[in-house]
Design a protein around this motif. Sequence first.
Motif, PDB file in Angstrom:
ATOM      1  N   HIS A   1       0.532  -5.601 -49.256  1.00 26.80           N
ATOM      2  CA  HIS A   1       0.166  -4.446 -50.062  1.00 26.80           C
ATOM      3  C   HIS A   1      -1.311  -4.465 -50.445  1.00 26.80           C
ATOM      4  O   HIS A   1      -1.786  -3.538 -51.098  1.00 26.80           O
ATOM      5  CB  HIS A   1       1.035  -4.375 -51.314  1.00 26.80           C
ATOM      6  CG  HIS A   1       2.392  -3.812 -51.055  1.00 26.80           C
ATOM      7  ND1 HIS A   1       3.093  -3.085 -51.986  1.00 26.80           N
ATOM      8  CD2 HIS A   1       3.190  -3.857 -49.961  1.00 26.80           C
ATOM      9  CE1 HIS A   1       4.263  -2.719 -51.484  1.00 26.80           C
ATOM     10  NE2 HIS A   1       4.344  -3.181 -50.260  1.00 26.80           N
TER      11      HIS A   1
ATOM     12  N   LYS B   1      -1.732   1.578 -47.342  1.00 32.19           N
ATOM     13  CA  LYS B   1      -0.392   1.831 -46.820  1.00 32.19           C
ATOM     14  C   LYS B   1      -0.400   2.320 -45.375  1.00 32.19           C
ATOM     15  O   LYS B   1       0.406   1.877 -44.550  1.00 32.19           O
ATOM     16  CB  LYS B   1       0.322   2.835 -47.722  1.00 32.19           C
ATOM     17  CG  LYS B   1       1.775   3.054 -47.343  1.00 32.19           C
ATOM     18  CD  LYS B   1       2.481   3.911 -48.376  1.00 32.19           C
ATOM     19  CE  LYS B   1       3.965   4.055 -48.029  1.00 32.19           C
ATOM     20  NZ  LYS B   1       4.677   4.876 -49.055  1.00 32.19           N
TER      21      LYS B   1
ATOM     22  N   GLU C   1       9.952  -3.534 -50.486  1.00 29.57           N
ATOM     23  CA  GLU C   1       9.051  -2.394 -50.456  1.00 29.57           C
ATOM     24  C   GLU C   1       8.986  -1.815 -51.862  1.00 29.57           C
ATOM     25  O   GLU C   1       9.977  -1.302 -52.382  1.00 29.57           O
ATOM     26  CB  GLU C   1       9.546  -1.332 -49.461  1.00 29.57           C
ATOM     27  CG  GLU C   1       9.293  -1.678 -48.006  1.00 29.57           C
ATOM     28  CD  GLU C   1       7.806  -1.716 -47.649  1.00 29.57           C
ATOM     29  OE1 GLU C   1       6.986  -1.230 -48.451  1.00 29.57           O
ATOM     30  OE2 GLU C   1       7.478  -2.246 -46.578  1.00 29.57           O
TER      31      GLU C   1
ATOM     32  N   ASN D   1       3.301   1.322 -54.256  1.00 24.99           N
ATOM     33  CA  ASN D   1       1.974   0.725 -54.359  1.00 24.99           C
ATOM     34  C   ASN D   1       1.125   1.566 -55.294  1.00 24.99           C
ATOM     35  O   ASN D   1       0.391   2.447 -54.882  1.00 24.99           O
ATOM     36  CB  ASN D   1       1.325   0.622 -52.974  1.00 24.99           C
ATOM     37  CG  ASN D   1       0.103  -0.273 -52.991  1.00 24.99           C
ATOM     38  OD1 ASN D   1      -0.113  -1.011 -53.942  1.00 24.99           O
ATOM     39  ND2 ASN D   1      -0.702  -0.194 -51.952  1.00 24.99           N
TER      40      ASN D   1
END
Length: 511
Positions: free
Chosen positions: A246, A250, A263, A266
Amino acid sequence: MRMRRVLLHVVVLLLASFSVPRVAESSVRCKAWLVQSIPTDMPELPRISGVLSTGDVFQWLANNSTRSLDIIAQYWQLLANPKDPRSGDFGYSDSDLLRFGAHIGSLVYKSIDNAANRNVNIRLLSHSGVYPDYTKEPSDLAYGRSNVENVTLLLSKWWGSGIVHAKVWISDGRDVYIGSANNDWKSLTQVKEVGIYLSGCSRIARKIRTYFDNLWRLASLDSSMHTRNVSDQQWLINRTVPCWSHFIPKKERCRSPLPNYIETPNVSPGYPSLSDPEMFSIKIETLPGNHSCPQPQPSYLSFAPPELLFGKHQSDEQGWVDTIKSVVEGGTLRINTMDWLGQSQYTNPKVYWASLSSAVSEVVFAKNAKVKILVAYWGHFIDATDGYLRSLLYSNVLCSSSYVQNTCSGQVEIRYYMVPGFNKTGPAVRNGTKTGNKYPDYTRVNHGKYAVSDVRAHIGTSNLVWDYFFATSGVSFGTYNTKIVLTLQEIFDADWNSPYVVPVQEFKQDH
């Protein structure tokens, strides 16, 4: 009719046979014991009732395994090497090694060897890059055995620095050790270690095994195909990270090749803290003194580095920070570590890292907490440590200063832990001459890594340095279990109040 009765009898037998494992599994209660190693020649350190020895726990995990045994280790030296000039054991006599307790390591090695002979499926994962003999023992255990697999993993190929540093044993997918002890005979009798042994805790063991599987998969991948050089905006350095990190925008990330992966949204560069990390509501029976059926109390796991997270488990940094902030108003927080450094140790350039220091200062100001920090002082002490610890002590000045009109009553107190003989470690002989050392190298040190507030305990494998949270493999177990919290406080207090500690402000006093 007779045939129908025979068929019915067969069906009943089959159903009964299928149900046996489920009944057996459900009858096993999750139990927990704290575990520690206490170096020899420390007669004034009190022993805590109900706390097990690391050497015993390692042997039990191997001797009781019937199906599988997975071990993560930084390196292996369960067998002493007094005849190897490269070894810190070099030159010590058989009587010395007996006095040091080196035979305990031999017993642990033999227990793993016996498990292999029983055809237990064994996977051994350790760091590569340490001098060759540190991977000899797992290689010997795997040689000629199809049921024993051995791999090494160099994390610096993936993160630019870092090592396999977690110390984890998983037996039969239900019994687990997590703690600070290496697969080294010296970690059993010459180094102060702290960990936790969980027995019959299959739900927790499965999660830790998932982390093991992720590391195992990483060892089989070509890092050059799965890494990127990035400008890390959180830590303000250029560094290497896995391509699914991350810390990469992305749109530029790859799909993670790991068996299990997390996941998360972010919302900022890097890995945001989870607002609701996964907690286990499991009844954990703590012995002795708790034979009743306890009420479930939340427990959790945390992992490092962040790119190896999965499910809704938190990063190891968040586990530490949240434990610090769990201290109650006017309460006491206890932190034990080998190293404390407000920066990275191995990156170039260095990273400034204030996460834990800031959390400590916050609870001193906001909760009027008393924070006790115990840091190892030993033969391989990091010189920059003293400066960072002294800067943390300045919180006391700001907290009580009438000039800045603060009314807080919190306090930080820091002590160095000096195991007797810490300045007399190393090989007994060097270049044919006696050195005067009394103990093998890399011994006589407080090596545990844990924090405990009034309500929450966090037991890990990582030193309190940036690298261990963002470039090094680590695992922690945390819990609100009252008995574990109280016992971990007892372990800390025994060290804190022992004659083996010195207040930081009185050590290396400025003139």
